[in-house]
Design a protein around this motif. Structure first.
Motif, PDB file in Angstrom:
ATOM      1  N   TYR A  51     -52.453  37.770 -16.999  1.00 44.98           N
ATOM      2  CA  TYR A  51     -51.999  38.840 -16.126  1.00 44.98           C
ATOM      3  C   TYR A  51     -52.357  38.589 -14.672  1.00 44.98           C
ATOM      4  O   TYR A  51     -51.727  39.130 -13.766  1.00 44.98           O
ATOM      5  N   GLU A  52     -53.363  37.748 -14.414  1.00 46.53           N
ATOM      6  CA  GLU A  52     -53.736  37.435 -13.035  1.00 46.53           C
ATOM      7  C   GLU A  52     -52.781  36.430 -12.395  1.00 46.53           C
ATOM      8  O   GLU A  52     -52.744  36.298 -11.175  1.00 46.53           O
ATOM      9  N   LEU A  53     -52.014  35.717 -13.196  1.00 48.12           N
ATOM     10  CA  LEU A  53     -51.112  34.710 -12.641  1.00 48.12           C
ATOM     11  C   LEU A  53     -49.862  35.339 -12.024  1.00 48.12           C
ATOM     12  O   LEU A  53     -49.201  34.723 -11.188  1.00 48.12           O
ATOM     13  N   GLY A  54     -49.536  36.560 -12.445  1.00 41.64           N
ATOM     14  CA  GLY A  54     -48.464  37.291 -11.791  1.00 41.64           C
ATOM     15  C   GLY A  54     -47.091  36.679 -11.946  1.00 41.64           C
ATOM     16  O   GLY A  54     -46.223  36.852 -11.087  1.00 41.64           O
ATOM     17  N   ILE A  55     -46.861  35.942 -13.011  1.00 34.54           N
ATOM     18  CA  ILE A  55     -45.566  35.289 -13.213  1.00 34.54           C
ATOM     19  C   ILE A  55     -44.921  35.855 -14.469  1.00 34.54           C
ATOM     20  O   ILE A  55     -45.477  35.774 -15.556  1.00 34.54           O
ATOM     21  N   THR A  56     -43.730  36.443 -14.314  1.00 36.23           N
ATOM     22  CA  THR A  56     -43.008  36.936 -15.479  1.00 36.23           C
ATOM     23  C   THR A  56     -42.415  35.752 -16.220  1.00 36.23           C
ATOM     24  O   THR A  56     -41.793  34.877 -15.629  1.00 36.23           O
ATOM     25  N   GLY A  57     -42.600  35.724 -17.538  1.00 30.16           N
ATOM     26  CA  GLY A  57     -42.059  34.624 -18.326  1.00 30.16           C
ATOM     27  C   GLY A  57     -42.773  33.318 -18.076  1.00 30.16           C
ATOM     28  O   GLY A  57     -42.148  32.262 -17.995  1.00 30.16           O
ATOM     29  N   ILE A  58     -44.096  33.371 -17.974  1.00 30.62           N
ATOM     30  CA  ILE A  58     -44.859  32.175 -17.597  1.00 30.62           C
ATOM     31  C   ILE A  58     -44.703  31.040 -18.599  1.00 30.62           C
ATOM     32  O   ILE A  58     -44.780  29.862 -18.235  1.00 30.62           O
ATOM     33  N   PHE A  59     -44.444  31.353 -19.858  1.00 27.06           N
ATOM     34  CA  PHE A  59     -44.261  30.307 -20.864  1.00 27.06           C
ATOM     35  C   PHE A  59     -42.793  29.891 -21.016  1.00 27.06           C
ATOM     36  O   PHE A  59     -42.489  28.949 -21.736  1.00 27.06           O
ATOM     37  N   THR A  60     -41.887  30.620 -20.378  1.00 22.74           N
ATOM     38  CA  THR A  60     -40.465  30.347 -20.572  1.00 22.74           C
ATOM     39  C   THR A  60     -39.748  29.876 -19.317  1.00 22.74           C
ATOM     40  O   THR A  60     -38.673  29.284 -19.406  1.00 22.74           O
ATOM     41  N   LYS A  61     -40.332  30.118 -18.152  1.00 22.62           N
ATOM     42  CA  LYS A  61     -39.637  29.835 -16.891  1.00 22.62           C
ATOM     43  C   LYS A  61     -39.250  28.359 -16.750  1.00 22.62           C
ATOM     44  O   LYS A  61     -38.143  28.041 -16.301  1.00 22.62           O
ATOM     45  N   THR A  62     -40.150  27.439 -17.123  1.00 24.25           N
ATOM     46  CA  THR A  62     -39.851  26.013 -16.983  1.00 24.25           C
ATOM     47  C   THR A  62     -38.626  25.631 -17.813  1.00 24.25           C
ATOM     48  O   THR A  62     -37.776  24.856 -17.369  1.00 24.25           O
ATOM     49  N   LEU A  63     -38.514  26.181 -19.006  1.00 29.63           N
ATOM     50  CA  LEU A  63     -37.366  25.890 -19.857  1.00 29.63           C
ATOM     51  C   LEU A  63     -36.102  26.566 -19.338  1.00 29.63           C
ATOM     52  O   LEU A  63     -34.999  26.017 -19.467  1.00 29.63           O
ATOM     53  N   ASP A  64     -36.259  27.752 -18.729  1.00 29.00           N
ATOM     54  CA  ASP A  64     -35.112  28.398 -18.096  1.00 29.00           C
ATOM     55  C   ASP A  64     -34.519  27.477 -17.029  1.00 29.00           C
ATOM     56  O   ASP A  64     -33.301  27.281 -16.959  1.00 29.00           O
ATOM     57  N   VAL A  65     -35.397  26.934 -16.193  1.00 28.24           N
ATOM     58  CA  VAL A  65     -34.950  26.043 -15.121  1.00 28.24           C
ATOM     59  C   VAL A  65     -34.281  24.799 -15.706  1.00 28.24           C
ATOM     60  O   VAL A  65     -33.245  24.343 -15.216  1.00 28.24           O
ATOM     61  N   ALA A  66     -34.868  24.250 -16.763  1.00 29.80           N
ATOM     62  CA  ALA A  66     -34.295  23.057 -17.396  1.00 29.80           C
ATOM     63  C   ALA A  66     -32.896  23.344 -17.939  1.00 29.80           C
ATOM     64  O   ALA A  66     -31.995  22.498 -17.848  1.00 29.80           O
ATOM     65  N   MET A  67     -32.693  24.545 -18.480  1.00 26.06           N
ATOM     66  CA  MET A  67     -31.362  24.909 -18.982  1.00 26.06           C
ATOM     67  C   MET A  67     -30.373  25.063 -17.840  1.00 26.06           C
ATOM     68  O   MET A  67     -29.253  24.535 -17.890  1.00 26.06           O
TER      69      MET A  67
END
Length: 305
Positions: A51-67
């Motif tokens: 919760y301190e990292l403040g990133i929504t979808g922290i485990f999924t964002k990299t794959l979103d970008v790859a798609m």
């Protein structure tokens, strides 16, 4: 079926298990596939609570970008890690049959049982689990726990904690559920816990058709209700929210709750409705929570985080 479907995944043991499961099912249908693994920000930054990292979808964002960049065609996720608002151009391709939804407590091997009447320390990286634990055991200490499943299990062994909370499904999938555990039947799981989801580009008709063949209608419906509840309550803010929906006798039975960060406040709802009338059911349940003090509690949570 000449096209090779490139399956994007994180490189943890659990993520790879999930991706291989999808790969096997697609190949059993005659599709050609290839696995492509990446590291997410959530896997790389392990010294701070999520919760301190403040990133929504922290485990999924990299794959979103790859798609979006065209490096992979589909992505396989633990559904509870996926933001309720998907990026533009990405849609839900399938929800696979759901595994166990419960949380379990893994305790020290040298203890036959944990005496929770004492002041003990337990570990979890989840605000939801922490808040519910403190709600039930206000005298306990809760410390942060990060890393993949294997890392977290090792930390339990290495540290002087009573134990730590895990998702039952994750440990079962990679055969790591230890005998020294107990099911936390009182803890409301994360929305979509135990479910795997395939994300696909909306403009990719070939992959959308392929993934749709793996979709489980009941899992898709129950997770939809739970994620509606989460999205309506959350408003983009991370908060201790639990939700579980089950289908029995053509009815959806829903149990959801919002907690304060310290666990002292709990706003809870239990509702049932015929499956045929379940449009916006999760959102309507969330509205009842918001109207009964949830708005004020969410504002307080946002100020504390």
């Amino acid at each position: 079926m000449a096209k090779t479907i490139r399956i994007g995944t994180r490189d943890s043991e659990l993520a790879l298990w999930q991706a291989h499961t999808v790969q096997d099912q697609l190949e059993n249908l005659g599709y050609k596939t290839e696995l492509i693994s990446v590291k997410s920000t959530g896997d790389l930054i392990l010294d701070k609570p999520l919760y301190e990292l403040g990133i929504t979808g922290i485990f999924t964002k990299t794959l979103d970008v790859a798609m979006i960049n065209g490096d992979v065609d589909i992505a396989v996720h633990s559904m509870k890690d996926v933001p309720t608002q998907l990026p533009n151009g990405i849609v839900q391709g399938a929800v696979l049959p759901r595994a166990a939804t419960e949380d379990i407590f893994v305790f020290k091997k040298d203890k036959n049982a944990t005496d929770f009447t004492k002041s003990v320390t337990i570990a979890t990286g989840s605000l939801r689990r922490k808040a519910q634990w403190l709600n039930k055991y206000p005298k306990h200490q809760v410390v942060d726990l990060r890393g993949n499943v294997n890392t977290r299990l090792q930390k339990v062994a290495d540290n002087d904690w009573a134990g730590a909370v895990f998702a039952k499904a994750g440990l079962e999938r990679i055969n790591l559920k230890p005998e020294n555990h107990e099911v936390l039947d009182w803890m409301i799981p994360a929305p979509a816990q135990g479910a795997m989801v395939i994300a696909v580009m909306d403009n990719d008709a070939f992959c959308k058709e392929a993934c749709a063949k793996l979709n489980d209608a009941d899992a898709a419906l129950t997770t939809k209700v739970e994620r509606e509840f989460l999205r309506k309550l959350e408003g983009g803010c991370t908060a201790p929210i639990g939700a579980i929906a089950k289908i029995e006798d053509d009815h959806i039975h829903f149990h959801g709750a919002l907690f304060s960060l310290d666990g002292t406040q709990k706003l809870e709802i239990k509702e049932s409705i015929p499956v045929s009338e379940c449009l916006d059911f999760g959102a309507l349940c969330a509205l009842k929570i918001l109207e009964e003090g949830g708005r004020e509690l969410m504002e307080a949570i946002k100020k504390e985080l």
